[in-house]
Design an enzyme around this catalytic site. Structure first.
Site, PDB file in Angstrom:
ATOM      1  N   ASP A 157      -9.048 -11.027  -0.710  1.00 50.51           N
ATOM      2  CA  ASP A 157      -8.329 -10.301   0.544  1.00 50.51           C
ATOM      3  C   ASP A 157      -8.718 -11.045   1.765  1.00 50.51           C
ATOM      4  OD1 ASP A 157      -6.659  -8.549  -0.933  1.00 50.51           O
ATOM      5  OD2 ASP A 157      -7.964  -6.900  -0.837  1.00 50.51           O
TER       6      ASP A 157
ATOM      7  N   ASP B 241      -2.819  -4.815  -6.908  1.00 54.10           N
ATOM      8  CA  ASP B 241      -2.059  -6.227  -6.514  1.00 54.10           C
ATOM      9  C   ASP B 241      -2.615  -7.323  -7.032  1.00 54.10           C
ATOM     10  OD1 ASP B 241      -3.827  -5.436  -4.588  1.00 54.10           O
ATOM     11  OD2 ASP B 241      -3.275  -6.801  -3.093  1.00 54.10           O
TER      12      ASP B 241
ATOM     13  N   HIS C  84     -11.277  -8.651  -7.366  1.00 51.72           N
ATOM     14  CA  HIS C  84     -10.994  -7.393  -6.640  1.00 51.72           C
ATOM     15  C   HIS C  84     -10.171  -6.554  -7.811  1.00 51.72           C
ATOM     16  CE1 HIS C  84     -10.080  -4.457  -3.525  1.00 51.72           C
ATOM     17  NE2 HIS C  84      -8.977  -5.192  -2.993  1.00 51.72           N
TER      18      HIS C  84
ATOM     19  N   HIS D 115       0.909  -1.386   0.160  1.00 51.48           N
ATOM     20  CA  HIS D 115      -0.156  -0.105   0.079  1.00 51.48           C
ATOM     21  C   HIS D 115       0.759   1.263  -0.074  1.00 51.48           C
ATOM     22  CE1 HIS D 115      -3.976  -2.124   1.873  1.00 51.48           C
ATOM     23  NE2 HIS D 115      -3.958  -2.092   0.519  1.00 51.48           N
TER      24      HIS D 115
ATOM     25  N   HIS E 112      -3.845 -13.596  -0.779  1.00 53.96           N
ATOM     26  CA  HIS E 112      -2.160 -13.283  -0.158  1.00 53.96           C
ATOM     27  C   HIS E 112      -2.097 -14.437   0.829  1.00 53.96           C
ATOM     28  CE1 HIS E 112      -1.955  -9.362  -1.695  1.00 53.96           C
ATOM     29  NE2 HIS E 112      -3.346  -9.037  -1.294  1.00 53.96           N
TER      30      HIS E 112
ATOM     31  N   GLU F 212      -8.188  -3.995  -7.076  1.00 55.89           N
ATOM     32  CA  GLU F 212      -6.747  -3.322  -6.549  1.00 55.89           C
ATOM     33  C   GLU F 212      -5.769  -3.868  -7.104  1.00 55.89           C
ATOM     34  OE1 GLU F 212      -6.548  -3.352  -2.183  1.00 55.89           O
ATOM     35  OE2 GLU F 212      -5.070  -1.692  -2.361  1.00 55.89           O
TER      36      GLU F 212
ATOM     37  N   TYR G 259      -2.926  -8.427   9.699  1.00 52.89           N
ATOM     38  CA  TYR G 259      -3.714  -8.099   8.337  1.00 52.89           C
ATOM     39  C   TYR G 259      -5.040  -7.707   8.790  1.00 52.89           C
ATOM     40  CZ  TYR G 259      -5.082  -9.137   3.530  1.00 52.89           C
ATOM     41  OH  TYR G 259      -5.771  -9.142   2.245  1.00 52.89           O
TER      42      TYR G 259
ATOM     43  N   HIS H 123     -12.187  -6.169   0.415  1.00 50.20           N
ATOM     44  CA  HIS H 123     -11.403  -4.902   1.021  1.00 50.20           C
ATOM     45  C   HIS H 123     -11.990  -3.522   0.533  1.00 50.20           C
ATOM     46  CE1 HIS H 123      -7.416  -2.604   0.510  1.00 50.20           C
ATOM     47  NE2 HIS H 123      -8.075  -2.160   1.798  1.00 50.20           N
TER      48      HIS H 123
HETATM   49 FE1  FEO Z   1      -7.402  -5.278  -1.415  1.00 52.85          FE
HETATM   50 FE2  FEO Z   1      -5.017  -7.400  -1.677  1.00 52.85          FE
HETATM   51  O1  FEO Z   1      -5.918  -5.816  -2.227  1.00 52.85           O
END
Ligand code: FEO
Length: 396
Positions: A164, A83, A79, A23, A225, A81, A192, A145
């Site tokens: 996530d 990543d 998602h 992030h 992750h 995002e 996390y 998320h």
């Molecule tokens: Fe909300 Fe792993 O991205």
């Protein structure tokens, strides 16, 4: 570079051993991370999520070794995002007409990031994608998320792809929960949750209850992750239920910064008072200017209360504490007590400022706190011990 998950499901992601900040610079990743992407090859072939952009080329090259890209029938973007979606632009250059399944918010986020008019298919909770015998069922999971987040569930194999949720920043060659050090794993899981999911705890609880009510058998949770929950996947679901329910342990964390060690001495004597009064309560001290902020936030998450101290400087508080207060205001911890302290030379506003900020962050601050003029003497330090004793009784 693939890893078999179950039957026709392979992990085709990236283990990032080097990652130390996530992030931007906001989240420390002492143990690296992974970006998990999954390839399902039934009658229809589906790719679920991709990897972070710096690994896009490597990801696409590895995927080509595994499959002719034209054989991918569907892409699921759980998602948007970066990543997880970062390799999409490169992948879509190769297979531009492949349909992408995501939520309607996912369409907005993906278009917002990449400015491409790919063949988006927005889905809602309960929508299904037939893979020929097995089905992918979509479950929207807003704010877990981002607003666009969703899960999907593969029937027949009983696998939940949770993105996530239930993840952790933890690089491992083993990739399965039962093959890694359990203490390391759960420390990263809690960190996390504390740093990313705390503000969304009511939604976490609701989403888990909703998933349980579907009565779908669950053999594996494939997160985006860290490790894949293959052994007793419900253990992390149960942990999330605990953590989302105003979680606290019998711990008090003292968080301070100091200029000439006067506020540090106060912190240490308050800690001594707590320990003298209550032998069971865990007491931990962190100087915010010397500590990793995400680790401190994890300790706050575990605590029933925090004690925050700063000397007064220019009628204010030290900047490391101001930064920490900004973080915890956003995280919206619930059900935690607070107390304040600090040294001063003349004006002495710091306890008042800390109290106001902690209250704004949702902490129940028990009183006006204590302050010591200049460097605390024996009498001032005894007052700190007494204050610690009183906190032990009042932080329940
Ligand atoms: Fe909300 Fe792993 O991205």
């Amino acid at each position: 570079m693939k890893l078999k998950v179950k039957n026709n499901i392979d992990w085709v992601g990236k283990i990032d051993w080097e990652l130390r900040r996530f992030h931007g610079d906001e989240y420390s990743t002492h143990k690296g991370s992974t970006y998990n992407s999954y390839l399902i090859r039934e009658d229809k072939t589906v790719l679920i999520d991709t990897v972070w952009a710096p690994f896009a080329e490597e990801f696409v090259e590895n995927l080509k070794k595994e499959i002719d890209l034209s054989e991918i029938d569907y892409i699921v973007a759980n998602h948007a995002e970066i990543d997880h979606s970062g390799a999409l632009p490169l992948l879509m250059e190769e297979i531009p007409d492949t349909p992408i399944y995501c939520t309607s918010n996912g369409v907005k986020s993906l278009k917002g990031h990449y400015h491409k008019d790919w063949d988006f298919h927005p889905v809602k909770t309960g929508d299904k994608l037939d893979l020929g015998g097995k089905e992918l069922i979509f479950i929207e999971a807003p704010m877990l998320h981002w607003p666009d987040s969703m899960f999907c569930y593969l029937t027949g194999d009983n696998v939940l792809f949770s993105n996530d949720a239930f993840g952790q920043h933890f690089a491992s060659e083993k990739m399965f929960n039962n093959l890694v050090d359990q203490n390391e794993l759960f420390i990263e899981c809690m960190k996390y949750y504390a740093n990313i999911l705390t503000p969304f705890s009511p939604l976490v609880k609701k989403k888990i209850e909703e998933f349980v009510s579907l009565e779908l058998p669950l053999d594996i949770i494939c997160t985006s992750h860290g490790v894949i929950w293959r052994k007793d996947p419900l253990q992390i679901v149960k942990k999330y239920m605990e953590w989302s329910d105003n979680y606290q342990e019998d711990q008090i964390t003292i968080i301070y910064d100091t200029m000439w060690n006067g506020t540090r001495a106060m912190a240490e004597h308050i800690a001594k008072g707590i320990s003298l009064e209550d032998k069971d309560t865990v007491v931990k001290l962190y100087n915010t200017s010397k500590s990793d902020k995400n680790d401190v936030i994890t300790e706050i998450f575990r605590s029933k209360g925090i004690v925050m101290g700063s000397p007064t400087i220019n009628k204010g508080i030290l900047t490391s504490l101001a930064g920490m207060l900004e973080e915890i205001k956003g995280l919206r911890f619930k059900n935690k007590k607070g107390a304040v302290f600090g040294t001063y030379g003349w004006s002495g506003e710091s306890p008042k400022i800390l109290k106001e900020n902690l209250e704004e962050a949702g902490f129940e601050v028990i009183d006006e706190g204590i302050k010591a003029l200049w460097n605390p003497d024996e009498e001032a330090l005894k007052k700190c011990v007494d204050y610690g004793r009183s906190l032990a009784k009042r932080f329940t």
